[in-house]
Write a protein that holds these residues in place. Structure first.
Motif, PDB file in Angstrom:
ATOM      1  N   ASP A  58       0.851  -1.199   0.000  1.00 26.28           N
ATOM      2  CA  ASP A  58       0.000   0.000   0.000  1.00 26.28           C
ATOM      3  C   ASP A  58       0.882   1.243   0.000  1.00 26.28           C
ATOM      4  N   ILE A  59       1.479   1.523  -1.169  1.00 24.77           N
ATOM      5  CA  ILE A  59       2.436   2.631  -1.262  1.00 24.77           C
ATOM      6  C   ILE A  59       2.025   3.665  -2.303  1.00 24.77           C
ATOM      7  N   GLY A  60       0.877   3.481  -2.920  1.00 28.76           N
ATOM      8  CA  GLY A  60       0.409   4.467  -3.879  1.00 28.76           C
ATOM      9  C   GLY A  60       1.053   4.374  -5.243  1.00 28.76           C
ATOM     10  N   TYR A  61       1.830   3.324  -5.496  1.00 27.20           N
ATOM     11  CA  TYR A  61       2.443   3.170  -6.817  1.00 27.20           C
ATOM     12  C   TYR A  61       1.492   2.438  -7.742  1.00 27.20           C
ATOM     13  N   ILE A  62       1.200   3.043  -8.881  1.00 25.16           N
ATOM     14  CA  ILE A  62       0.279   2.451  -9.863  1.00 25.16           C
ATOM     15  C   ILE A  62       1.118   1.865 -10.981  1.00 25.16           C
ATOM     16  N   TYR A  63       1.205   0.571 -11.022  1.00 27.54           N
ATOM     17  CA  TYR A  63       2.034  -0.116 -12.010  1.00 27.54           C
ATOM     18  C   TYR A  63       1.350  -0.149 -13.372  1.00 27.54           C
ATOM     19  N   THR A  64       2.142  -0.032 -14.427  1.00 26.92           N
ATOM     20  CA  THR A  64       1.634  -0.207 -15.778  1.00 26.92           C
ATOM     21  C   THR A  64       2.558  -1.118 -16.567  1.00 26.92           C
ATOM     22  N   GLN A  65       1.975  -2.054 -17.305  1.00 24.91           N
ATOM     23  CA  GLN A  65       2.794  -2.963 -18.097  1.00 24.91           C
ATOM     24  C   GLN A  65       3.462  -2.256 -19.269  1.00 24.91           C
ATOM     25  N   TYR A  66       3.035  -1.019 -19.560  1.00 26.87           N
ATOM     26  CA  TYR A  66       3.667  -0.264 -20.642  1.00 26.87           C
ATOM     27  C   TYR A  66       4.989   0.378 -20.195  1.00 26.87           C
ATOM     28  N   ASN A  67       5.297   0.303 -18.923  1.00 29.07           N
ATOM     29  CA  ASN A  67       6.597   0.767 -18.429  1.00 29.07           C
ATOM     30  C   ASN A  67       7.052  -0.166 -17.308  1.00 29.07           C
ATOM     31  N   PRO A  68       7.350  -1.439 -17.658  1.00 23.69           N
ATOM     32  CA  PRO A  68       7.726  -2.409 -16.626  1.00 23.69           C
ATOM     33  C   PRO A  68       9.098  -2.158 -16.029  1.00 23.69           C
ATOM     34  N   TRP A  69       9.876  -1.252 -16.625  1.00 24.81           N
ATOM     35  CA  TRP A  69      11.234  -0.991 -16.146  1.00 24.81           C
ATOM     36  C   TRP A  69      11.225  -0.157 -14.865  1.00 24.81           C
ATOM     37  N   LEU A  70      10.129   0.505 -14.568  1.00 25.36           N
ATOM     38  CA  LEU A  70      10.054   1.314 -13.358  1.00 25.36           C
ATOM     39  C   LEU A  70       9.233   0.541 -12.335  1.00 25.36           C
ATOM     40  N   PHE A 406       2.965  10.794 -13.754  1.00 21.84           N
ATOM     41  CA  PHE A 406       4.103  11.707 -13.648  1.00 21.84           C
ATOM     42  C   PHE A 406       5.373  10.922 -13.933  1.00 21.84           C
ATOM     43  N   VAL A 407       6.399  11.606 -14.417  1.00 19.48           N
ATOM     44  CA  VAL A 407       7.630  10.931 -14.830  1.00 19.48           C
ATOM     45  C   VAL A 407       8.341  10.261 -13.659  1.00 19.48           C
ATOM     46  N   ASN A 408       8.213  10.771 -12.450  1.00 16.10           N
ATOM     47  CA  ASN A 408       8.853  10.192 -11.272  1.00 16.10           C
ATOM     48  C   ASN A 408       7.782   9.931 -10.215  1.00 16.10           C
ATOM     49  N   PRO A 409       7.014   8.848 -10.379  1.00 18.81           N
ATOM     50  CA  PRO A 409       5.828   8.652  -9.529  1.00 18.81           C
ATOM     51  C   PRO A 409       6.149   8.406  -8.065  1.00 18.81           C
ATOM     52  N   HIS A 410       7.240   7.684  -7.765  1.00 10.80           N
ATOM     53  CA  HIS A 410       7.533   7.372  -6.369  1.00 10.80           C
ATOM     54  C   HIS A 410       7.813   8.633  -5.561  1.00 10.80           C
ATOM     55  N   VAL A 411       8.594   9.545  -6.137  1.00 10.71           N
ATOM     56  CA  VAL A 411       8.901  10.780  -5.428  1.00 10.71           C
ATOM     57  C   VAL A 411       7.640  11.625  -5.261  1.00 10.71           C
ATOM     58  N   LEU A 412       6.820  11.697  -6.303  1.00  8.63           N
ATOM     59  CA  LEU A 412       5.579  12.468  -6.197  1.00  8.63           C
ATOM     60  C   LEU A 412       4.704  11.926  -5.066  1.00  8.63           C
ATOM     61  N   THR A 413       4.558  10.605  -4.999  1.00  8.22           N
ATOM     62  CA  THR A 413       3.721  10.009  -3.955  1.00  8.22           C
ATOM     63  C   THR A 413       4.313  10.236  -2.575  1.00  8.22           C
ATOM     64  N   TRP A 414       5.627  10.083  -2.454  1.00 11.44           N
ATOM     65  CA  TRP A 414       6.260  10.298  -1.151  1.00 11.44           C
ATOM     66  C   TRP A 414       6.085  11.736  -0.678  1.00 11.44           C
ATOM     67  N   GLU A 415       6.188  12.686  -1.596  1.00 10.02           N
ATOM     68  CA  GLU A 415       6.137  14.092  -1.219  1.00 10.02           C
ATOM     69  C   GLU A 415       4.713  14.616  -1.048  1.00 10.02           C
ATOM     70  N   THR A 416       3.751  14.048  -1.759  1.00 16.06           N
ATOM     71  CA  THR A 416       2.392  14.601  -1.757  1.00 16.06           C
ATOM     72  C   THR A 416       1.352  13.681  -1.138  1.00 16.06           C
ATOM     73  N   GLY A 417       1.647  12.383  -1.043  1.00 10.87           N
ATOM     74  CA  GLY A 417       0.647  11.439  -0.568  1.00 10.87           C
ATOM     75  C   GLY A 417      -0.361  11.044  -1.616  1.00 10.87           C
ATOM     76  N   VAL A 418      -0.149  11.452  -2.874  1.00  8.40           N
ATOM     77  CA  VAL A 418      -1.075  11.145  -3.965  1.00  8.40           C
ATOM     78  C   VAL A 418      -0.539   9.965  -4.761  1.00  8.40           C
ATOM     79  N   ALA A 419      -1.388   8.983  -5.048  1.00  9.09           N
ATOM     80  CA  ALA A 419      -0.978   7.823  -5.833  1.00  9.09           C
ATOM     81  C   ALA A 419      -0.571   8.258  -7.234  1.00  9.09           C
ATOM     82  N   ALA A 420       0.443   7.576  -7.795  1.00  9.47           N
ATOM     83  CA  ALA A 420       0.969   8.012  -9.089  1.00  9.47           C
ATOM     84  C   ALA A 420       1.412   6.824  -9.929  1.00  9.47           C
TER      85      ALA A 420
END
Length: 505
Positions: A58-70, A406-420
């Motif tokens: 439960d970390i707010g990271y939204i995975y997409t198969q179109y960018n499996p490298w992140l 967003f291009v850097n979703p983990h940082v956005l979620t950590w800083e804002t609390g919004v899932a990305a």
């Protein structure tokens, strides 16, 4: 240890060889993660979830198969579990976390040095510590709260314990097993330890005892996969066609065989052409010496791990120079061996060894000075536009629950609390379908030059489906759009005036 590695002179040698690494750490203490880094935020999010008693994923990271490298959607739990006591005590205090990272870096260098000294002597160990230490900090090893240094330290602890002379007692089996669990818990790449230990058991001819840790590791790995839902999302992208395999080999050779090896050989000159000439001369020595070292150590876990790990790096289609860190001490040993053999053509053995260590010391010192002269890396939060964007996203209404691309979703979620979710590569039709499927509510255009190809996908999707998006915010770098619900597409967009204020800026 060979030639008295535990006496007072050896202690002095260890201190001297660690000094360049520590000087770089202290001199660049305030360096922050670069603009492209985001893994540290995912580890923080995992640790916070554990600390707060929420599900690990439960970390707010939204995975997409179109960018499996992140990703992956969830990282292994070893490093987050290590961070939990720190976060509980002092929060995300970078001073405390950096102290932990530096400790792990020193631990890694000492363990690798001890292992190399045990069969190759103090001079070889000192050279490996010197070159690896400067290379690690030149690659900003202690500047981001990622798991790599801990992973490397655990891996070398396993190698040191397994390669000790003597019988495989129950105590030794238990020690190797526990340390190996640390390797596996820190990074999914730790799976290379399993075939490496099996190969070691075959070439060492120790019977069934070295296999016991492997059985426990496999069982524990299954439990962790089920408990923490750790995903290895890139396995489906491993090439199977001949063209794909050749492309992967070429890409890996470029990343590791050119860029990664060059980092290990260091950049001792402030001039590009001088470094190219030095690398061209040093690379054959490294290759020659590495072959000699691996053959001499062919019945050790150090060699088995090197072979299996390098094969894994070639096969797996995720490539970063830092993935070479676990085997850098072995490569440094290879360079030492190659240069020592060359100098031994003219010098007595002892003199050649001393001259080789001195040469590695000069290279490490020169490279340290070059690193100190580098300008600080660009960080995400140097940009006021990033801070303003994150403030705007943090203020989004929580109904419906905001979900941002967003291009850097983990940082956005950590800083804002919004899932990305990360930017991704797809056709406009695929992009719109994926955002609908993932219940995305907002899209950010603009990436500070980090991933222009992915940013262009989103720009094309917004341009081709303009009725589906409402502009909310704009500055000199970023644009924030709301993705309208399907049943409202075609209605007149509702403005809250923010886009006019942003455009006026």
């Amino acid at each position: 240890m060979r030639d008295g590695a535990g006496d007072g002179r050896a202690s002095w040698l260890w201190s001297a060889c660690l000094l360049p690494f520590l000087v770089l750490v202290v001199a660049r203490w305030r360096q922050l993660p670069s603009i492209t880094e985001g893994d540290y935020a995912q580890y923080y999010l995992h640790a916070t979830a554990l600390l707060q008693g929420r599900p690990y994923g439960d970390i707010g990271y939204i995975y997409t198969q179109y960018n499996p490298w992140l990703g992956p959607p969830t990282q292994p739990p070893g490093w987050p579990l290590t961070l939990v006591p720190l976060l509980a005590a002092v929060g995300p205090n970078m001073f405390a976390i950096k102290l932990l990272l530096v400790f792990m870096g020193v631990f890694l260098l000492v363990l690798a040095g001890m292992r190399i000294a045990s069969s190759n002597g103090r001079a070889a160990a000192g050279a490996a510590v010197l070159m690896t230490g400067v290379a690690l900090e030149a690659m900003n090893a202690s500047h981001s709260a990622i798991s790599d240094l801990g992973f490397c330290a655990f891996a070398w602890a396993v190698i040191l314990a397994a390669d000790r002379p003597g019988a495989w007692t129950a105590k030794r089996i238990a020690l190797v097993t526990m340390l190996g669990l640390g390797v596996l818990s820190y990074r999914t790449a730790g799976a290379a330890l399993i075939p490496a230990m099996l190969l070691f058991a075959v070439v060492r001819r120790e019977g069934w005892r070295p296999v016991v840790p492997v059985v426990i590791w496999v069982l524990a790995g299954v439990v962790v996969l089920l408990k923490f839902r750790v995903g290895v999302t890139v396995l489906s992208a491993i090439p199977t066609s001949m063209d794909g395999v050749l492309f992967s080999v070429k890409a890996s050779a470029r990343t590791y065989g050119v860029q990664g090896v060059s980092e290990l050989l260091l950049y001792p000159f402030p001039w590009r052409l001088a470094n190219i000439a030095y690398h061209a001369a040093a690379l054959p020595l490294l290759g020659w010496g590495l072959a000699r070292s691996l053959w001499r150590e062919r019945r050790t876990l150090m060699t088995s791990f090197f072979v299996v790990y390098v094969v894994m790096l070639i096969v797996v289609p995720v490539r970063e120079e830092r993935y070479l860190w676990p085997v850098m001490p072995i490569m440094a040993l290879g360079f030492f061996d190659g240069l020592r053999a060359l100098l031994a053509l003219r010098l007595p053995t002892a003199a050649a060894e001393r001259a080789t260590l001195a040469s590695c010391g000069v290279l490490a010192t020169a490279a340290m000075c070059v690193v100190l002269l580098r300008p600080p890396r660009e960080t995400l939060f140097q940009h006021p536009e990033v801070r303003a964007l994150f403030a705007r996203i943090a203020a989004l209404p929580r109904t419906p629950t905001p979900r941002v691309v967003f291009v850097n979703p983990h940082v956005l979620t950590w800083e804002t609390g919004v899932a990305a979710m990360p930017s991704f590569h797809a056709t406009t039709t695929q992009a719109m379908a994926e955002m609908r499927r993932r219940r995305i509510t907002h899209v950010v255009l603009g990436d500070l030059g980090v991933a222009p190809r992915l940013d262009s996908v989103l720009r094309r999707a917004v341009a081709d489906s303009v009725q589906a998006f409402s502009p909310l915010y704009r500055d000199s770098v970023f644009q924030l759009f709301a993705l309208r619900a399907p049943d409202t597409v075609g209605a007149a967009p509702v403005s809250n005036g923010t886009e006019r204020a942003g455009a006026a800026r």
